[in-house]
Write an enzyme that holds these catalytic residues in place. Structure first.
Site, PDB file in Angstrom:
ATOM      1  N   ASP A 185       0.864  -1.186   0.000  1.00 56.53           N
ATOM      2  CA  ASP A 185       0.000   0.000   0.000  1.00 56.53           C
ATOM      3  C   ASP A 185       0.894   1.227   0.000  1.00 56.53           C
ATOM      4  O   ASP A 185       2.124   1.105  -0.041  1.00 56.53           O
ATOM      5  CB  ASP A 185      -0.956  -0.017   1.212  1.00 56.53           C
ATOM      6  CG  ASP A 185      -2.305   0.627   0.868  1.00 56.53           C
ATOM      7  OD1 ASP A 185      -2.306   1.774   0.407  1.00 56.53           O
ATOM      8  OD2 ASP A 185      -3.343  -0.042   1.049  1.00 56.53           O
ATOM      9  N   HIS A 258      -2.969   3.124  -4.716  1.00 57.76           N
ATOM     10  CA  HIS A 258      -2.339   2.715  -3.449  1.00 57.76           C
ATOM     11  C   HIS A 258      -0.912   2.240  -3.713  1.00 57.76           C
ATOM     12  O   HIS A 258      -0.462   1.221  -3.178  1.00 57.76           O
ATOM     13  CB  HIS A 258      -3.150   1.607  -2.766  1.00 57.76           C
ATOM     14  CG  HIS A 258      -4.400   2.120  -2.102  1.00 57.76           C
ATOM     15  ND1 HIS A 258      -4.392   2.773  -0.901  1.00 57.76           N
ATOM     16  CD2 HIS A 258      -5.701   2.076  -2.494  1.00 57.76           C
ATOM     17  CE1 HIS A 258      -5.637   3.115  -0.563  1.00 57.76           C
ATOM     18  NE2 HIS A 258      -6.451   2.708  -1.519  1.00 57.76           N
ATOM     19  N   GLU A 321      -9.947   2.663  -4.982  1.00 56.66           N
ATOM     20  CA  GLU A 321      -9.577   4.044  -4.691  1.00 56.66           C
ATOM     21  C   GLU A 321      -8.373   4.537  -5.504  1.00 56.66           C
ATOM     22  O   GLU A 321      -7.460   5.146  -4.960  1.00 56.66           O
ATOM     23  CB  GLU A 321      -9.237   4.188  -3.196  1.00 56.66           C
ATOM     24  CG  GLU A 321     -10.374   3.800  -2.284  1.00 56.66           C
ATOM     25  CD  GLU A 321     -10.012   3.894  -0.805  1.00 56.66           C
ATOM     26  OE1 GLU A 321     -10.858   4.345  -0.045  1.00 56.66           O
ATOM     27  OE2 GLU A 321      -8.884   3.510  -0.428  1.00 56.66           O
TER      28      GLU A 321
HETATM   29  C1  TNX Z   1     -10.828   1.874   2.577  1.00 56.67           C
HETATM   30  S1  TNX Z   1     -11.541  -0.928   1.727  1.00 56.67           S
HETATM   31  C2  TNX Z   1      -9.744   1.245   1.998  1.00 56.67           C
HETATM   32  C3  TNX Z   1      -8.500   1.085   2.767  1.00 56.67           C
HETATM   33  C4  TNX Z   1      -8.578   1.761   4.095  1.00 56.67           C
HETATM   34  C5  TNX Z   1      -9.930   1.487   4.725  1.00 56.67           C
HETATM   35  C6  TNX Z   1     -10.089   2.006   6.106  1.00 56.67           C
HETATM   36  C7  TNX Z   1     -10.585  -0.498   0.657  1.00 56.67           C
HETATM   37  C8  TNX Z   1     -10.619  -1.314  -0.507  1.00 56.67           C
HETATM   38  N1  TNX Z   1      -9.813   0.603   0.800  1.00 56.67           N
HETATM   39  O1  TNX Z   1      -7.396   1.539   2.008  1.00 56.67           O
HETATM   40  O2  TNX Z   1      -7.564   1.271   4.904  1.00 56.67           O
HETATM   41  O3  TNX Z   1     -10.929   2.043   3.897  1.00 56.67           O
HETATM   42  O4  TNX Z   1     -11.271   1.539   6.714  1.00 56.67           O
END
Ligand code: TNX
Length: 523
Positions: A185, A258, A321
């Protein structure tokens, strides 16, 4: 009715109820069917194998013999209790039957996993019960779902192999069977890749860590270097340990977003030419991988090493994301979108994932990704992990793609477990034990044939606010135990008050496992 009669009736009700309770085996997850007979057997007289072990039962036998306390009774003298493994072709694939009577213990199943589930049940009973008075029972059981998963983010905070193995042991005790290992990440790359040593030499260390909540400005960091990664040797030992416990390890290598730690190790993977440094904040970094050929070569080389370490059918490629700003700002990327005849950056992400899917499919593996991989078109063979609620999972199931339900509400175990001020700082949200327990992975809105695509459910341990093992266990337990029951036990057999009663009976075992669980009585 005279007063004393009422008292007598009430007393009788209490006695009857408690004798009913005494008949409970206190198993978690609750079995589909079981009955308890009067009488006991004494395992201290020694247990002897009373038949050949069918090849499909070898893994279960090894587990019992070497990993559980059952092995102790197999070593004792006299051997008046027999143990038999019987292949029963009439049983469903993952189902089993377990009978304990005065003759001994008989385990029947029709597959390796059926025998293994039976041995897990037996081992829990051994841990729970007084072995001098081992109960007589008949259990018939099978899992409701095949994906009973727990996820662990080791990028935001790193957890040593010993802690990972401790979590795996607890997972096995409750028959959770998929460990999703979030290895890369923005805040740290945690898996050794021999061909690209900078990934861990540079990408596994950050110069500091955020103190306090990311929503509180100004951001204050501790300026203490933070690092950690797993050598390939360590990864192998975790994967084989998990396998001996009936757990599949699914690795996650995040792409295209990420990716700040990877870009810090090799800035040519990104688009700005800049080395951003491994991220010291929480949130979503805008550093994204470039969709150029050399990046795909890099990813294929990384994945080739990953495939050698992890035999799992599914490889998690992230996909969540991915902020598209750097793609929007790059003339190279914009030209690429045109050249490929794509509509926008979402379609480019879809193209990116499809290209990786093609590679992994050619190696006999399947991809699974967060529900954003639906945007811009889902890759043809991809499985979807639904985290932004159930909508992505529902959409994918309707398109006949496998789905794992992992909605943030209520399956994110980085969220608060109560409104008490005594809870440690968490990311937010509120996922109490009862709310987790009540979750059912099959949405009502799906037709029966669509429900078949739901593999199961998963709890996620994101670790921005989980800095050490004690807190990790506090956030994970007992919620992961509720998760075990909701993924194993059929909906009509779930019963929260009874779950709490059984959980109470497990308290001493949880202590013996040395887990820093949250006390469910602290509501
Ligand atoms: C969302 S769930 C994210 C993570 C974060 C998390 C915190 C997801 C696929 N991505 O990168 O750590 O929320 O709750």
């Amino acid at each position: 009715m005279p007063f004393y009669k009422e008292i007598l009736l009430a007393a009788c009700a209490i006695v009857c109820m408690s004798s009913l309770k005494a008949q409970s085996l206190d198993l978690i997850p609750a079995p589909a069917n079981y009955s308890v007979q009067d009488g006991k057997i004494d395992l201290y007289k020694g247990v002897s194998l009373n038949s050949e072990i069918p090849p499909t039962a070898m893994k279960a036998y090894r587990f019992l013999r070497f990993t559980t306390h059952f092995g102790y009774f197999l070593r004792l003298g006299n051997k008046s209790v027999s143990l038999r493994f019987v292949e029963d072709k009439l049983l469903a694939e993952k189902a089993f039957k377990l009978i304990s009577d005065v003759q001994g213990i008989e385990v029947s199943a029709n597959s390796e996993s059926g025998f293994f589930h039976a041995s897990q049940t037996l081992s829990q009973l051994i841990e729970m019960k007084d072995n001098r008075k081992f109960p007589l029972f008949k259990i018939e059981d099978a899992p409701a779902f095949s994906w009973r998963g727990l996820h662990l983010d080791v990028s935001r905070h790193f957890f040593p192999v010993a802690e990972v193995k401790k979590i795996l042991k607890a997972m096995c005790f409750y028959r959770l069977n998929v460990f999703h290992w979030h290895l890369t990440d923005d805040q740290g790359w945690r898996i050794e890749i021999k061909r690209y040593p900078e990934l861990t030499r540079i990408g596994s260390s950050r110069s500091g860590t955020l103190l306090g909540h990311a929503s509180l400005k100004p951001l204050i960091r501790d300026n203490t270097p933070y690092s950690g990664f797993y050598s390939q040797e360590e990864i192998r030992s975790v994967v084989s340990f998990a396998d001996s416990l009936g757990i599949t390890v699914v690795p996650e290598i995040e792409m295209p977003g990420h990716a700040q730690a990877a870009v810090s190790a090799y800035p040519w993977l990104g688009l700005t030419g800049r080395n951003p440094g491994v991220w010291t904040d929480w949130g979503v970094s805008s550093f994204i991988l470039s969709p150029k050929d050399s990046v795909f070569t890099f990813l294929e080389n990384v994945l080739t090493e990953v495939l050698e370490l992890f035999p799992s059918k599914y490889i998690h490629i992230g996909g969540d994301e991915a902020i598209k700003d750097q793609w929007k700002a790059s003339s190279f990327v914009q030209a690429k979108i045109k050249e490929l005849g794509l509509k926008d950056e979402h379609e480019l992400q879809s193209w990116f994932i499809r290209r990786i899917e093609k590679f992994l499919n050619s190696k006999g593996r399947q991809i699974i990704g967060w529900d954003e991989i639906l945007e811009g078109g889902l890759a043809p063979n991809a499985a979807v992990m639904s985290w932004r609620g159930e909508a992505g999972g529902i959409q994918a199931a309707r398109m006949n793609h496998p789905v794992v339900m992992s909605p943030g509400n209520p399956l994110y175990f980085d969220h608060y477990q109560s409104e008490n001020h005594s809870e440690p700082l968490a990311i937010g949200g509120l996922n109490q034990l009862q709310k987790v327990y009540a979750y059912h992975p099959l949405p009502d809105s799906l037709k029966a044939s669509e429900k078949d695509w739901i593999l199961g459910a998963q709890g996620n341990l994101w670790t921005e606010y989980i800095a050490g093992s004690d807190q990790l266990e506090y956030m994970a337990f007992p919620r992961a135990i509720a998760l075990a029951e909701l993924t194993w036990t059929k909906k009509d057999k779930k019963d929260y008050p009874d779950f709490l009663r059984r959980l109470e009976a497990h308290r001493k075992v949880l202590k013996r496992m040395d887990l820093n669980f949250r006390d469910w009585k602290n509501e």
